[in-house]
Design a protein around this motif. Structure first.
Motif, PDB file in Angstrom:
ATOM      1  N   GLN A  77      14.456  42.208  40.596  1.00  0.00           N
ATOM      2  CA  GLN A  77      14.478  42.111  39.129  1.00  0.00           C
ATOM      3  C   GLN A  77      15.815  41.565  38.610  1.00  0.00           C
ATOM      4  N   LEU A  78      16.294  40.503  39.267  1.00  0.00           N
ATOM      5  CA  LEU A  78      17.472  39.804  38.768  1.00  0.00           C
ATOM      6  C   LEU A  78      17.098  39.006  37.532  1.00  0.00           C
ATOM      7  N   THR A  79      17.973  38.970  36.555  1.00  0.00           N
ATOM      8  CA  THR A  79      17.662  38.293  35.297  1.00  0.00           C
ATOM      9  C   THR A  79      18.530  37.067  35.032  1.00  0.00           C
ATOM     10  N   SER A  80      19.828  37.168  35.261  1.00  0.00           N
ATOM     11  CA  SER A  80      20.732  36.071  34.913  1.00  0.00           C
ATOM     12  C   SER A  80      21.969  36.130  35.797  1.00  0.00           C
ATOM     13  N   ALA A  81      22.714  35.023  35.791  1.00  0.00           N
ATOM     14  CA  ALA A  81      23.925  34.953  36.601  1.00  0.00           C
ATOM     15  C   ALA A  81      24.887  33.979  35.956  1.00  0.00           C
ATOM     16  N   VAL A  82      26.156  34.151  36.277  1.00  0.00           N
ATOM     17  CA  VAL A  82      27.181  33.186  35.871  1.00  0.00           C
ATOM     18  C   VAL A  82      27.971  32.803  37.117  1.00  0.00           C
ATOM     19  N   GLY A  83      28.219  31.509  37.261  1.00  0.00           N
ATOM     20  CA  GLY A  83      29.019  31.003  38.358  1.00  0.00           C
ATOM     21  C   GLY A  83      30.323  30.424  37.825  1.00  0.00           C
ATOM     22  N   ILE A  84      31.445  30.793  38.448  1.00  0.00           N
ATOM     23  CA  ILE A  84      32.776  30.379  37.982  1.00  0.00           C
ATOM     24  C   ILE A  84      33.517  29.718  39.140  1.00  0.00           C
ATOM     25  N   PRO A  85      33.990  28.466  38.954  1.00  0.00           N
ATOM     26  CA  PRO A  85      34.754  27.818  40.020  1.00  0.00           C
ATOM     27  C   PRO A  85      36.235  28.190  39.960  1.00  0.00           C
ATOM     28  N   PHE A  86      36.875  28.181  41.120  1.00  0.00           N
ATOM     29  CA  PHE A  86      38.315  28.389  41.216  1.00  0.00           C
ATOM     30  C   PHE A  86      38.891  27.175  41.933  1.00  0.00           C
ATOM     31  N   MET A  87      39.626  26.362  41.162  1.00  0.00           N
ATOM     32  CA  MET A  87      40.135  25.089  41.676  1.00  0.00           C
ATOM     33  C   MET A  87      41.596  24.948  41.282  1.00  0.00           C
ATOM     34  N   GLY A  88      42.432  25.744  41.925  1.00  0.00           N
ATOM     35  CA  GLY A  88      43.859  25.690  41.628  1.00  0.00           C
ATOM     36  C   GLY A  88      44.508  24.405  42.104  1.00  0.00           C
ATOM     37  N   ARG A  89      43.874  23.764  43.091  1.00  0.00           N
ATOM     38  CA  ARG A  89      44.428  22.524  43.648  1.00  0.00           C
ATOM     39  C   ARG A  89      43.332  21.459  43.669  1.00  0.00           C
ATOM     40  N   PRO A  90      42.913  20.962  42.507  1.00  0.00           N
ATOM     41  CA  PRO A  90      41.830  19.987  42.497  1.00  0.00           C
ATOM     42  C   PRO A  90      42.251  18.716  43.227  1.00  0.00           C
ATOM     43  N   PRO A  91      41.287  17.993  43.874  1.00  0.00           N
ATOM     44  CA  PRO A  91      39.847  18.212  43.743  1.00  0.00           C
ATOM     45  C   PRO A  91      39.276  19.225  44.724  1.00  0.00           C
ATOM     46  N   GLU A  92      40.125  19.946  45.454  1.00  0.00           N
ATOM     47  CA  GLU A  92      39.624  20.905  46.430  1.00  0.00           C
ATOM     48  C   GLU A  92      39.171  22.200  45.750  1.00  0.00           C
ATOM     49  N   LEU A  93      38.043  22.733  46.197  1.00  0.00           N
ATOM     50  CA  LEU A  93      37.516  23.998  45.682  1.00  0.00           C
ATOM     51  C   LEU A  93      38.066  25.155  46.490  1.00  0.00           C
ATOM     52  N   PHE A 110      32.778  23.202  36.962  1.00  0.00           N
ATOM     53  CA  PHE A 110      32.628  23.780  35.621  1.00  0.00           C
ATOM     54  C   PHE A 110      31.724  25.009  35.723  1.00  0.00           C
ATOM     55  N   PRO A 111      32.017  26.091  34.953  1.00  0.00           N
ATOM     56  CA  PRO A 111      31.192  27.302  35.018  1.00  0.00           C
ATOM     57  C   PRO A 111      29.816  27.075  34.405  1.00  0.00           C
ATOM     58  N   ARG A 112      28.882  27.889  34.825  1.00  0.00           N
ATOM     59  CA  ARG A 112      27.509  27.736  34.335  1.00  0.00           C
ATOM     60  C   ARG A 112      26.818  29.094  34.286  1.00  0.00           C
ATOM     61  N   VAL A 113      26.099  29.341  33.187  1.00  0.00           N
ATOM     62  CA  VAL A 113      25.237  30.515  33.067  1.00  0.00           C
ATOM     63  C   VAL A 113      23.805  30.077  33.359  1.00  0.00           C
ATOM     64  N   LEU A 114      23.111  30.877  34.148  1.00  0.00           N
ATOM     65  CA  LEU A 114      21.726  30.577  34.501  1.00  0.00           C
ATOM     66  C   LEU A 114      20.869  31.795  34.193  1.00  0.00           C
ATOM     67  N   GLY A 115      19.870  31.618  33.329  1.00  0.00           N
ATOM     68  CA  GLY A 115      18.961  32.701  32.975  1.00  0.00           C
ATOM     69  C   GLY A 115      17.622  32.566  33.677  1.00  0.00           C
ATOM     70  N   ALA A 116      16.747  33.549  33.444  1.00  0.00           N
ATOM     71  CA  ALA A 116      15.389  33.545  33.993  1.00  0.00           C
ATOM     72  C   ALA A 116      15.395  33.267  35.496  1.00  0.00           C
ATOM     73  N   LEU A 117      16.201  34.004  36.246  1.00  0.00           N
ATOM     74  CA  LEU A 117      16.357  33.747  37.672  1.00  0.00           C
ATOM     75  C   LEU A 117      15.047  33.875  38.437  1.00  0.00           C
ATOM     76  N   GLN A 118      14.141  34.725  37.968  1.00  0.00           N
ATOM     77  CA  GLN A 118      12.890  34.957  38.683  1.00  0.00           C
ATOM     78  C   GLN A 118      11.985  33.731  38.688  1.00  0.00           C
ATOM     79  N   ASP A 119      12.250  32.769  37.808  1.00  0.00           N
ATOM     80  CA  ASP A 119      11.424  31.563  37.735  1.00  0.00           C
ATOM     81  C   ASP A 119      12.250  30.285  37.835  1.00  0.00           C
ATOM     82  N   SER A 120      13.535  30.391  38.115  1.00  0.00           N
ATOM     83  CA  SER A 120      14.412  29.229  38.048  1.00  0.00           C
ATOM     84  C   SER A 120      14.340  28.389  39.326  1.00  0.00           C
TER      85      SER A 120
END
Length: 280
Positions: free
Chosen positions: A152-168, A129-139
């Motif tokens: 000075q990174l601030t935030s990030a978003v991670g996105i999975p690609f799973m066309g053939r689950p359960p394999e990533l 599942f995708p996730r947004v993560l803020g405050a990277l400098q203290d996370s």
């Protein structure tokens, strides 16, 4: 960031046609757009100082569209895009990358691997599942926190690609800097099983506090806002009309000078589980 464009599959199923903010037609396998659609995982292409990150939206093995991010790496843009894949040891290793003005982060990341559940890529992998993560400098969830402070990174978003689950297949990370964020605001929307409406499950709005306040209380039906259109069409959606498309918070976007938004559908196999919304 220079521009965002969305390409959708046409009736033939073999071509990707500009749907919003883009130009042209790409056959599967042709150019960054066509390669991403054919391979089913993000592709990074460089031509001089211009880099294109092509992000496919795969419903099982069917490409529903491709979203492109074009960046001028020769200017003052600072940001990063990373594509992580499983290696022979069952960890996530860096497969493709774009680092604009982030030399320290690039050097450190060469030696980084993510087991399942470790760091943002490992959590996205484990959650499917995708996730947004803020405050990277203290996370505590961002393993490269020292580089985040230096760059000075601030935030990030991670996105999975799973066309053939359960394999990533891959995990895509988009990393913002304070000076030139890839997106000024990032959101992940999912269906509330109780109400069948869409709600935000993770987000980062940086300094835009009024937008954060109104957004976190918002719920949408299918067809409303970027997220609702993504769920309605099962395809990526972009707009330059945030004032009109994002009622009732369009005024907030206008007040803060946001001009463009894009929603990326996230599929686990054939199931649409989330929309990742990015606003510029």
């Amino acid at each position: 960031m220079r521009s965002i464009a969305v390409y959708r599959r046409d009736e033939s199923g073999q071509r990707l046609v500009a749907h919003c903010c883009g130009e042209g037609i790409f056959h599967l396998g042709e150019g960054a757009v066509g390669r991403a659609g054919a391979e089913g995982t993000p592709t990074i292409e460089r031509e001089g100082d211009i880099a294109t990150v092509a992000v496919p939206s795969m419903q099982g093995e069917v490409c529903r569209g491709v979203t492109t991010f074009r960046c001028d790496t020769g200017g003052d843009f600072r940001g990063a895009c990373e594509v992580w894949r499983r290696n022979e040891r069952g960890e996530l290793g860096l497969a493709e990358n774009l680092y604009a003005g982030l030399d320290r982060l690039e050097q450190i990341t060469k030696y980084v691997k993510f087991p399942r559940r470790a760091g943002l890529p490992g959590r996205v992998w484990d959650d499917r599942f995708p996730r947004v993560l803020g405050a990277l400098q203290d996370s505590k969830h961002f393993i490269r926190v020292a580089a985040a402070r230096t760059e000075q990174l601030t935030s990030a978003v991670g996105i999975p690609f799973m066309g053939r689950p359960p394999e990533l297949d891959a995990v895509l990370l988009l990393l913002n800097t304070k000076q030139t964020p890839i997106a000024k605001a990032m959101e992940v929307w999912a269906r509330d099983l109780t109400t069948n409406q869409l709600r935000i499950v993770s987000a980062d709005y940086g300094p835009y506090t009024a937008l954060a306040s109104v957004s976190r209380r918002l719920s949408l039906r299918h067809g409303e806002g970027l997220a609702g259109r993504v769920f309605r069409d099962s395809a990526p959606y972009a707009t330059h009309d945030l004032l009109g498309k994002e009622f009732p918070r369009g005024d907030c976007f206008a007040e803060y000078g946001f001009e463009q938004g894009v929603g990326l559908p996230v599929f686990i196999g054939a199931d649409l589980v989330a929309s990742v919304n990015l606003y510029l």
